[in-house]
Design an enzyme around this catalytic site. Structure first.
Site, PDB file in Angstrom:
ATOM      1  N   LYS A   1       0.888  -1.414   0.335  1.00 26.09           N
ATOM      2  CA  LYS A   1      -0.219  -0.216  -0.161  1.00 26.09           C
ATOM      3  C   LYS A   1       1.126   1.187   0.054  1.00 26.09           C
ATOM      4  O   LYS A   1       1.732   1.548   0.585  1.00 26.09           O
ATOM      5  CB  LYS A   1      -1.126   0.292   1.373  1.00 26.09           C
ATOM      6  CG  LYS A   1      -1.830  -1.401   1.396  1.00 26.09           C
ATOM      7  CD  LYS A   1      -2.565  -1.191  -0.215  1.00 26.09           C
ATOM      8  CE  LYS A   1      -3.291  -2.393  -0.026  1.00 26.09           C
ATOM      9  NZ  LYS A   1      -4.959  -3.347   0.705  1.00 26.09           N
TER      10      LYS A   1
HETATM   11  C1  LIG Z   1      -5.656  -3.750   0.907  1.00 28.57           C
HETATM   12  C2  LIG Z   1      -7.096  -3.713   0.767  1.00 28.57           C
HETATM   13  C3  LIG Z   1      -8.246  -4.508   2.050  1.00 28.57           C
HETATM   14  C4  LIG Z   1      -7.316  -5.156   3.011  1.00 28.57           C
HETATM   15  O1  LIG Z   1      -6.328  -4.627   4.148  1.00 28.57           O
HETATM   16  P1  LIG Z   1      -5.701  -5.478   4.659  1.00 28.57           P
HETATM   17  O2  LIG Z   1      -4.610  -4.669   5.576  1.00 28.57           O
HETATM   18  O3  LIG Z   1      -5.420  -6.623   4.049  1.00 28.57           O
HETATM   19  O4  LIG Z   1      -6.554  -6.570   5.766  1.00 28.57           O
HETATM   20  C5  LIG Z   1      -8.955  -4.067   2.354  1.00 28.57           C
HETATM   21  N1  LIG Z   1      -9.695  -2.996   1.126  1.00 28.57           N
HETATM   22  C6  LIG Z   1      -8.923  -3.142  -0.138  1.00 28.57           C
HETATM   23  C7  LIG Z   1      -9.578  -1.564  -0.907  1.00 28.57           C
HETATM   24  C8  LIG Z   1      -7.565  -3.256  -0.207  1.00 28.57           C
HETATM   25  O5  LIG Z   1      -7.066  -2.505  -0.933  1.00 28.57           O
END
Ligand SMILES: *Cc1c(COP(=O)(O)O)cnc(C)c1O
Length: 368
Positions: A187
């Site tokens: 991210k």
């Molecule tokens: C990455 C993501 C999540 C989940 O996050 P995690 O930390 O992997 O549990 C939820 N929603 C979206 C849109 C994402 O891109």
């Protein structure tokens, strides 16, 4: 042949190596590992960054959504409106609580939930809307908040892909009743492991999430609700605090590189990202459309260029949601885009010459 990854976390690490190592050492020397001073400091810094009052660190972005919905009281019999064009977690948490996800088709330009189609999906059971700021571009929050007010709905922004993005000059995270972030390594603000956070201006909600994340206890060993083990650890928080100092700079670099791609690809058959008005898009992913997507992706792979599909199956067409009854063609924009879109490499350290090479390779595909 040079291999170009979709994202290069090592390149980023090399730029902050010393600071990260110092932060890690400090945590290890102190001996607090879970929910300590680093988490508290990160919570304050993220709340400040977003311009909200409260931030609560949890184990990951999925739990951030889950605990926020649970704290609000979403449960069996409730309906929650969301987009089918997102990572599975957005809808999964609704189902985990025994509620039903209700999918609304997307705007084919921004890939975000189409606000014009939300009203017709609202029933007496609807309790919440989860807009997702997909790929780093904010959803149409004014309209969504207005619809939610009319129908007394809870708005939870899934901002996992959009930390630092802005809508009408104000950071996302402060528009809905609450917003959630993921610190998954890829991210825009990623740790070296899992992590997540909920931000909100609602004191009661923040308090409840703080209790939920430690097994529903307050004080320790006195349980007032059934909760979760969902805590952010000190090492991740310390690493994230280092990275947060660079986030705006990294997001700006992504925006510049996206603009370069746009310029270089403008005379090709591919469709480059649409940038809606009044938004600061932070390009978590640089998504293009191509009719001959799979063939083009293979061509790029053969030239050493990694690409990825986000996401190949819209959520209403997932096997596990068959029982919800969305036949093929029921949400046509999401289905169409799932067959055409894919991501090109993008990260703050990506060199302009590499972008030039990728664009030239795409041109050579079409000149074939
Ligand atoms: C990455 C993501 C999540 C989940 O996050 P995690 O930390 O992997 O549990 C939820 N929603 C979206 C849109 C994402 O891109």
């Amino acid at each position: 042949m040079k291999q170009i990854p979709l994202i290069d976390l090592q390149a980023q690490y090399q730029t902050i190596r010393e600071e990260v190592r110092q932060a890690i050492d400090q945590v290890l020397d102190q001996g607090r590992y879970i929910l300590g001073p680093e988490v508290k400091a990160l919570e304050e810094e993220i709340a400040d960054f977003c311009g909200v009052k409260y931030a609560v660190g949890v184990a990951n972005g999925t739990d951030a959504l889950l605990l926020a919905l649970d704290a609000y009281g979403i449960g069996p019999g409730d309906e929650v409106i969301t987009t089918p064009f997102t990572f599975f977690a957005t809808a999964e948490v609704i189902s985990q609580l025994g509620a039903t996800p209700v999918f609304v088709d997307i705007d084919p330009k921004t890939y975000n939930i189409d606000v014009m189609q939300i009203r017709e999906k609202i029933t007496s059971k609807t309790k919440a809307i989860i807009p997702v700021h997909i790929f780093g571009q904010p959803a149409n929050m004014d309209e969504i908040v207005a619809i939610a007010k009319e129908h007394d709905l809870f708005v939870l922004e899934d901002a996992a892909q959009a930390i630092g993005a802005e809508y009408k000059g104000r950071k996302i995270g402060a528009w809905g009743n609450a917003a959630t972030f993921s610190f998954f390594p890829t991210k825009n603000l990623g740790g070296y492991g899992d992590g997540g956070m909920v931000v909100t201006n609602d004191e009661e909600l923040a308090k409840k999430i703080r209790i939920l994340r430690v097994h529903g206890s307050n004080p320790k060993y006195y349980h007032s609700m059934i909760g979760y083990n969902s805590r952010l650890d000190e090492l991740q928080a310390a690493i994230l605090r280092v990275k947060l100092r660079y986030l705006e700079q990294w997001n700006d670099a992504r925006r510049q590189k996206a603009a370069l791609y746009n310029e270089l690809l403008k005379d090709t058959p591919v469709v480059t990202p649409y940038h809606a008005e009044n938004r600061k898009h932070i390009y978590h992913l640089y998504i293009i459309q191509a009719e001959e997507r799979d063939d083009l992706m293979k061509y790029l792979k053969d030239k050493g260029i990694s690409t990825g599909v986000y996401y190949p199956v819209p959520l209403h067409r997932q096997e596990v949601y068959k029982h919800l009854g969305y036949p093929e063609g029921s949400l046509p924009n999401a289905e169409y885009m799932a067959n055409r879109t894919f991501a090109l490499p993008l990260y703050a350290e990506l060199e302009d010459e590499t972008i030039q090479y990728i664009a030239d390779t795409i041109k050579s595909y079409y000149q074939g």
